[in-house]
Write a protein that holds these residues in place. Structure first.
Motif, PDB file in Angstrom:
ATOM      1  N   GLU A   1     -37.712  15.935  33.126  1.00  0.00           N
ATOM      2  CA  GLU A   1     -37.318  14.636  33.718  1.00  0.00           C
ATOM      3  C   GLU A   1     -36.658  13.800  32.544  1.00  0.00           C
ATOM      4  O   GLU A   1     -36.691  12.604  32.161  1.00  0.00           O
ATOM      5  N   ASP A   2     -35.767  14.410  31.746  1.00  0.00           N
ATOM      6  CA  ASP A   2     -34.797  13.934  30.673  1.00  0.00           C
ATOM      7  C   ASP A   2     -33.635  13.493  31.329  1.00  0.00           C
ATOM      8  O   ASP A   2     -32.652  14.336  31.430  1.00  0.00           O
ATOM      9  N   GLU A   3     -33.423  12.271  31.935  1.00  0.00           N
ATOM     10  CA  GLU A   3     -32.038  11.976  32.512  1.00  0.00           C
ATOM     11  C   GLU A   3     -30.930  12.013  31.558  1.00  0.00           C
ATOM     12  O   GLU A   3     -29.515  12.399  32.126  1.00  0.00           O
ATOM     13  N   GLY A   4     -30.921  11.473  30.419  1.00  0.00           N
ATOM     14  CA  GLY A   4     -30.088  11.504  29.688  1.00  0.00           C
ATOM     15  C   GLY A   4     -29.304  12.886  29.163  1.00  0.00           C
ATOM     16  O   GLY A   4     -28.081  12.956  29.556  1.00  0.00           O
ATOM     17  N   MET A   5     -30.263  13.874  28.988  1.00  0.00           N
ATOM     18  CA  MET A   5     -29.694  15.260  28.682  1.00  0.00           C
ATOM     19  C   MET A   5     -29.333  15.910  29.824  1.00  0.00           C
ATOM     20  O   MET A   5     -28.494  16.731  29.990  1.00  0.00           O
ATOM     21  N   ARG A   6     -30.016  15.592  30.987  1.00  0.00           N
ATOM     22  CA  ARG A   6     -29.818  16.122  32.604  1.00  0.00           C
ATOM     23  C   ARG A   6     -28.257  15.786  32.533  1.00  0.00           C
ATOM     24  O   ARG A   6     -27.430  16.571  33.328  1.00  0.00           O
ATOM     25  N   ALA A   7     -27.890  14.554  32.401  1.00  0.00           N
ATOM     26  CA  ALA A   7     -26.562  14.130  32.763  1.00  0.00           C
ATOM     27  C   ALA A   7     -25.470  14.861  31.925  1.00  0.00           C
ATOM     28  O   ALA A   7     -24.345  15.071  32.321  1.00  0.00           O
ATOM     29  N   GLN A   8     -25.707  15.069  30.577  1.00  0.00           N
ATOM     30  CA  GLN A   8     -24.882  15.690  29.625  1.00  0.00           C
ATOM     31  C   GLN A   8     -24.648  17.152  30.108  1.00  0.00           C
ATOM     32  O   GLN A   8     -23.649  17.763  30.027  1.00  0.00           O
ATOM     33  N   HIS A   9     -25.661  17.556  30.393  1.00  0.00           N
ATOM     34  CA  HIS A   9     -25.630  19.159  30.931  1.00  0.00           C
ATOM     35  C   HIS A   9     -24.749  19.334  32.216  1.00  0.00           C
ATOM     36  O   HIS A   9     -23.962  20.127  32.320  1.00  0.00           O
ATOM     37  N   ALA A  10     -25.103  18.312  33.025  1.00  0.00           N
ATOM     38  CA  ALA A  10     -24.245  18.298  34.452  1.00  0.00           C
ATOM     39  C   ALA A  10     -22.851  17.922  33.982  1.00  0.00           C
ATOM     40  O   ALA A  10     -21.850  18.354  34.783  1.00  0.00           O
ATOM     41  N   HIS A  11     -22.516  17.073  33.161  1.00  0.00           N
ATOM     42  CA  HIS A  11     -21.138  16.913  32.599  1.00  0.00           C
ATOM     43  C   HIS A  11     -20.234  17.996  32.116  1.00  0.00           C
ATOM     44  O   HIS A  11     -19.087  18.368  32.522  1.00  0.00           O
ATOM     45  N   LEU A  12     -21.157  18.896  31.352  1.00  0.00           N
ATOM     46  CA  LEU A  12     -20.530  20.180  30.770  1.00  0.00           C
ATOM     47  C   LEU A  12     -20.143  21.018  31.960  1.00  0.00           C
ATOM     48  O   LEU A  12     -19.462  21.753  31.939  1.00  0.00           O
ATOM     49  N   LEU A  13     -21.252  21.301  32.711  1.00  0.00           N
ATOM     50  CA  LEU A  13     -20.900  21.918  34.167  1.00  0.00           C
ATOM     51  C   LEU A  13     -19.710  21.601  34.914  1.00  0.00           C
ATOM     52  O   LEU A  13     -18.913  22.416  35.533  1.00  0.00           O
ATOM     53  N   ALA A  14     -19.619  20.120  34.928  1.00  0.00           N
ATOM     54  CA  ALA A  14     -18.294  19.576  35.646  1.00  0.00           C
ATOM     55  C   ALA A  14     -17.097  20.150  34.833  1.00  0.00           C
ATOM     56  O   ALA A  14     -16.155  20.432  35.338  1.00  0.00           O
ATOM     57  N   ARG A  15     -17.080  20.024  33.444  1.00  0.00           N
ATOM     58  CA  ARG A  15     -15.826  20.502  32.565  1.00  0.00           C
ATOM     59  C   ARG A  15     -15.745  21.841  32.828  1.00  0.00           C
ATOM     60  O   ARG A  15     -14.462  22.314  33.142  1.00  0.00           O
ATOM     61  N   ILE A  16     -16.750  22.868  32.883  1.00  0.00           N
ATOM     62  CA  ILE A  16     -16.397  24.174  32.990  1.00  0.00           C
ATOM     63  C   ILE A  16     -15.712  24.393  34.532  1.00  0.00           C
ATOM     64  O   ILE A  16     -14.908  25.138  34.656  1.00  0.00           O
ATOM     65  N   ALA A  17     -16.240  23.627  35.518  1.00  0.00           N
ATOM     66  CA  ALA A  17     -15.587  23.896  36.846  1.00  0.00           C
ATOM     67  C   ALA A  17     -14.258  23.261  36.942  1.00  0.00           C
ATOM     68  O   ALA A  17     -13.307  23.851  37.548  1.00  0.00           O
ATOM     69  N   LEU A  18     -13.778  22.209  36.231  1.00  0.00           N
ATOM     70  CA  LEU A  18     -12.436  21.871  35.964  1.00  0.00           C
ATOM     71  C   LEU A  18     -11.659  23.081  35.236  1.00  0.00           C
ATOM     72  O   LEU A  18     -10.492  23.274  35.649  1.00  0.00           O
ATOM     73  N   GLU A  19     -12.150  23.606  34.416  1.00  0.00           N
ATOM     74  CA  GLU A  19     -11.437  24.722  33.587  1.00  0.00           C
ATOM     75  C   GLU A  19     -11.323  26.004  34.549  1.00  0.00           C
ATOM     76  O   GLU A  19     -10.325  26.748  34.308  1.00  0.00           O
ATOM     77  N   ARG A  20     -12.228  26.016  35.223  1.00  0.00           N
ATOM     78  CA  ARG A  20     -12.063  27.099  36.427  1.00  0.00           C
ATOM     79  C   ARG A  20     -11.348  26.886  37.573  1.00  0.00           C
ATOM     80  O   ARG A  20     -11.044  27.562  38.716  1.00  0.00           O
ATOM     81  N   GLY A  21     -10.470  25.710  37.628  1.00  0.00           N
ATOM     82  CA  GLY A  21      -9.671  25.063  38.448  1.00  0.00           C
ATOM     83  C   GLY A  21     -10.473  24.709  39.965  1.00  0.00           C
ATOM     84  O   GLY A  21      -9.708  24.889  41.054  1.00  0.00           O
ATOM     85  N   ALA A  22     -11.503  24.250  39.881  1.00  0.00           N
ATOM     86  CA  ALA A  22     -12.457  23.816  40.901  1.00  0.00           C
ATOM     87  C   ALA A  22     -12.761  22.234  40.805  1.00  0.00           C
ATOM     88  O   ALA A  22     -14.064  21.952  40.602  1.00  0.00           O
ATOM     89  N   PRO A  23     -11.612  21.210  41.080  1.00  0.00           N
ATOM     90  CA  PRO A  23     -11.858  19.930  40.625  1.00  0.00           C
ATOM     91  C   PRO A  23     -12.921  19.457  41.763  1.00  0.00           C
ATOM     92  O   PRO A  23     -13.650  18.339  41.372  1.00  0.00           O
ATOM     93  N   CYS A  24     -13.135  20.143  43.034  1.00  0.00           N
ATOM     94  CA  CYS A  24     -13.905  19.490  44.100  1.00  0.00           C
ATOM     95  C   CYS A  24     -15.350  19.770  43.732  1.00  0.00           C
ATOM     96  O   CYS A  24     -16.315  19.108  43.982  1.00  0.00           O
TER      97      CYS A  24
END
Length: 907
Positions: A559-582
């Protein structure tokens, strides 16, 4: 935004098809599952599908109906007669017509009804019978299962994709992956609890809506609903009491249970699914049978009832348990019933569990705030408040302490804490550095914090210099060295110094273990930096995704909201690098809206990723609005390059590639000058893909070589010889030979050349400089080869843009490389990549795709469209192939895209 009032039935497609086929074949099936799993709706769905083909009788077992013979068959019995006559007539009638008979809650059938069902099964009447998981049934039902049906079919929990659809239909918006993951964790995939949890989150205003997406706000589950009534209405008060004790404790050792509950109560609570027994390192323990039910059974307790249960738990533990979380709860319970608890004990308990059990930590910290007295206690409490991100309370306490005339040591502690607050929640590293530098001397802890301040200021070289000094000081305390090691690791990632980063890892882990109580967020911060290193300095997307996904799940559990957000953010960056902005967009939206220490610290970077995601799916107006917001918000200078890159992507999406490239080049040049080689190189790489010669020249000068082909190689040769670097000299020799082969038209030689890793220790920098060199020479062959190399690494965003750059270098309108890569990232709308027309589906394929995306099974689609199931499957397979997708979940996402597909008629 309100959810639909009707309860939606989601998923179970394969199970529905299987049960429907069994009914058509005159077979019997028994299905089971826990309360709320959807047994009743499953039977109703199969009955609805079967009704056009044959008669269907839907029966339900209830306690009231079971009070009379043949009570469940009342809908079939239409005259007054003896039980024997009615049973005989019903049997003969049903054996003649052979309808499908469904029976919900068959464990509640009276004996006569159960016996009649057995006779129907013997006569070949297809039966579909449901019973709750673990429920005792009549011997006639057992005989049906034994002789006329395969073993019971257990209805599984909803899959992640099915749960996401249910949340989506409940909210009327696309849920971000964090919301789906949290609801799945709290509900464990039980549909009834999914709907309750979403309703509770809405009621508590903990769901935000933006850009057609829904995301969760805050941490921890919401208040529980009425699940307790569902689970406890058929068990004794003793079993309910035990369930409530376990609900309060979360984990209750059997050594304690023996003194507070009877064996019969334990057995009954287990059979009802309220609790279950597990074995851990400490022995057997009782845990809740379902986390949502555990919250539900304690949610409605009156004050007196709760105090009685808490008193029971305190008395059950004469000595503190080994489990630190249970021990912390015990401290809170003792305070709750009025027993004395020292402030030191409260502070120690908070320190031990603030990472593992944030809710318990905050509750104990509330008590400590009220009870703390004296500068030392209040400073310790203020430190905990800051680490728990209760910044306003921390600042009030610090302001009060400032007026008390502290001596030198408490004042130093006070300034360190102020600097911590200024660094992260306030994002004001300049003031933090000024405050720290006001303390003269060689205080290691001051210098450790200063390392972090310099890092946030973007002065990477200075941060490394100060941090190395702290680690070299053998007299420095472990806390100072741990802080310095974390900041220094992040600085090495920014500098692209992989070797130094790797060399520090073992010592860093040791220091964090030694300073665990005083630096609780250290390990999670380090994991986040490890993820960033894999993504940014090694560009290992698969490894980065595996580590980040694991960390994301762990932050959900904690239930760590701050780190949860940052891990989600890095997952978003990985998705961008993979060409999947949606895929990146909902992750970035949720991360940008989150709170918590680390979420605030990296808000500018997270928002930059959100801006890029919006721009790369064509929503430039929303991207521009976000860009204006982040530009007006205070941020650490470390993230200037991230904001500049996002701004450039928006400019490029608006059609001004020249401005975008100039902005990127200027910001990247400044970042590299401050030691931010990693992100500076990344921005220059982007500018080159936008066609900037200036950015290419800057990239090549990072190693001190000019943007002149033969001169570049000559200077690299000279540099390698002066350093007596045989590895680089060998690589240059191979480079020259392969270069000649490329000029003779060899694609294979070009690819081999691009895979050489010995030219420089920094792989990503090498690849970027190869891109720069190929662009300056307008060498489309090498650019195509670079695009292929990037695609092999999973870096599809860069791959398609590089393939487009190759087309530009050649002066052609299309290329095989781009045609091959573009379908792998269909939602990416890069401003430098020519748009590919959407796939053309036939009218029938479009119709069936829409039904499949809405959750219809193949059998349901066949019944609705009067096609055979095989024809439906053929059309859907063709549509999947054209769209480059493999599942209904991907189909639903694709249909959400504006102009994502069209029919042959153009609609």
């Amino acid at each position: 935004m309100l959810r639909s009032p009707r309860r939606t039935f989601i998923g179970r497609n394969t199970l529905i098809d299987e049960l429907s086929a069994a009914g058509e074949a005159d077979e019997c099936r028994l299905v089971t599952g826990p309360p709320g799993i959807g047994r009743s709706m499953l039977l109703a769905r199969v009955a609805a599908l079967s009704r056009p083909k044959r008669a269907v009788h839907e029966l339900v077992g209830t306690r009231g109906a079971a009070s009379m013979p043949l009570g469940a068959f009342l809908p079939v019995v239409d005259r007054v007669e003896t039980t024997f006559e009615a049973a005989t007539r019903v049997r003969l009638t049903l054996l003649k017509s052979r309808p499908l008979v469904t029976v919900d809650d068959a464990h509640l059938l009276d004996e006569v009804s159960a016996g009649l069902l057995l006779e129907l099964a013997r006569g070949g009447v297809p039966l579909l019978v449901s019973v709750p998981e673990g429920a005792a049934v009549d011997e006639a039902i057992e005989a049906i299962e034994q002789h006329f049906s395969p073993p019971r079919t257990a209805i599984p929990p909803l899959t992640a994709a099915e749960l996401a659809r249910l949340v989506r239909e409940t909210l009327g918006a696309v849920p971000d992956p964090t919301l789906v993951a949290l609801v799945r964790r709290w509900s464990q995939g039980v549909p009834r609890y999914v709907v309750e949890i979403v309703d509770s989150l809405l009621h508590a205003h903990r769901i935000g809506f933006e850009a057609g997406h829904a995301f969760v706000l805050g941490s921890g589950p919401p208040e529980a609903g009425d699940s307790a009534a569902l689970m406890t209405r058929r068990v004794s008060p003793g079993a309910v009491r035990l369930a409530r004790l376990v609900g309060l404790a979360h984990t209750l050792p059997m050594t304690a249970v023996r003194g507070i509950a009877t064996p019969a109560a334990v057995e009954e609570a287990e059979a009802a699914g309220l609790v279950e027994m597990q074995v851990d390192g400490e022995g057997a323990v009782l845990v809740a049978g379902h986390p949502w039910v555990a919250r539900s059974v304690v949610a409605g307790l009156t004050g007196g009832s709760r105090l009685e249960l808490v008193q029971t738990l305190v008395d059950a533990f004469p000595h503190s348990p080994r489990d630190p979380v249970l021990s912390a709860r015990l401290v809170g319970w003792r305070h709750e019933i009025g027993r004395h608890v020292a402030v030191d004990e409260l502070i120690t308990a908070v320190s031990r569990v603030q990472a593992a059990a944030p809710a318990e930590a905050d509750g104990l910290l509330d008590v400590a705030v009220e009870r703390a007295s004296g500068p030392n206690e209040r400073l310790r409490v203020a430190t905990l408040l800051a680490h728990r991100l209760r910044i306003n309370e921390a600042e009030l306490l610090l302001a009060e302490l400032s007026e008390t005339g502290l001596s030198a040591e408490p004042q130093r502690t006070l300034d360190l804490l102020r600097a911590f607050v200024l660094l992260f929640p306030a994002n004001d590293p300049a003031r933090a550095a000024e405050l720290l530098q006001a303390h003269p001397g060689d205080d290691p802890l001051i210098h450790a914090q200063l390392t972090g301040a310099l890092l946030q200021l973007g002065d990477i070289s200075a941060a490394i210099r100060v941090g190395v000094g702290v680690l070299a000081d053998d007299s420095a305390p472990a806390l100072a060295q741990a802080h310095a090691a974390v900041a220094l690791s992040a600085a090495y990632v920014q500098a692209g110094n992989v070797d130094a980063y790797d060399a520090l890892r073992a010592r860093r882990a040791q220091l964090l273990a030694e300073a665990a109580d005083e630096f609780p967020e250290g390990p999670e911060a380090m994991v986040f930096i490890d993820e960033s290193a894999l993504l940014e300095t090694r560009e290992s997307l698969d490894a980065a995704h595996t580590l980040t996904r694991t960390s994301f799940e762990r932050s959900l559990a904690r239930e760590d909201e701050g780190m949860r957000a940052q891990h989600a953010h890095l997952l978003a960056r990985i998705a961008l690098e993979r060409g999947a902005p949606c895929e990146a967009l909902p992750l970035a939206l949720g991360a940008a809206a989150s709170d918590g220490l680390w979420a605030r610290a990296f808000r500018a970077w997270t928002t930059a990723t959100l801006i890029e995601s919006l721009a790369l799916i064509g929503r430039t107006e929303e991207a521009e609005q976000r860009r204006a917001e982040v530009a007006a918000r205070r941020r650490a200078p470390l993230h200037d390059i991230d904001v500049a890159r996002a701004t450039a992507v928006v400019s490029a999406a608006g059609g001004d590639l020249t401005e975008a490239a100039e902005r990127l080049t200027a910001a990247a040049t400044q970042a590299v000058a401050r030691g931010q080689l990693t992100r500076g190189r990344y921005a220059l790489d982007q500018a080159v893909r936008y066609g900037s010669d200036a950015a290419a020249r800057v990239l090549l000068r990072i190693r001190g070589v000019a943007a002149n082909g033969p001169l570049t190689r000559s200077q690299m040769l000279a540099h390698a010889w002066l350093e007596r670097d045989g590895t680089v000299l060998d690589a240059i020799a191979g480079d020259l030979a392969l270069d000649q082969a490329v000029r003779y038209g060899s694609d294979a030689a070009a690819r081999v050349l691009l895979r050489i890793r010995g030219v420089a220790a920094n792989g990503p920098l090498t690849r970027s400089q190869m891109l720069a060199h190929a662009w300056l020479e307008r060498d489309g062959t090498v650019l195509d080869a670079i695009a292929g190399d990037l695609a092999e690494r999973g870096l599809l965003w860069r791959a398609v843009e590089t393939a487009a750059l190759a087309m530009r270098a050649r002066g052609v309108a299309e290329s095989e490389t781009l045609a091959r890569l573009r379908p792998r990232c269909p939602t990416l709308k890069s401003p430098v990549v020519p748009e590919d027309p959407p796939p053309v589906l036939t009218a029938r394929e479009t119709e069936l795709a829409a039904l499949a995306a809405a959750g219809r099974t193949d059998a349901e689609i066949a019944a609705e469209t009067r096609l055979s199931i095989r024809t439906v499957q053929t059309h859907l397979s063709n549509a999947y192939h054209k769209l480059g997708i493999r599942s209904r979940a991907e189909l639903a996402l694709r249909l959400d895209e504006p102009s994502g597909l069209r029919t042959q008629q153009g609609t």
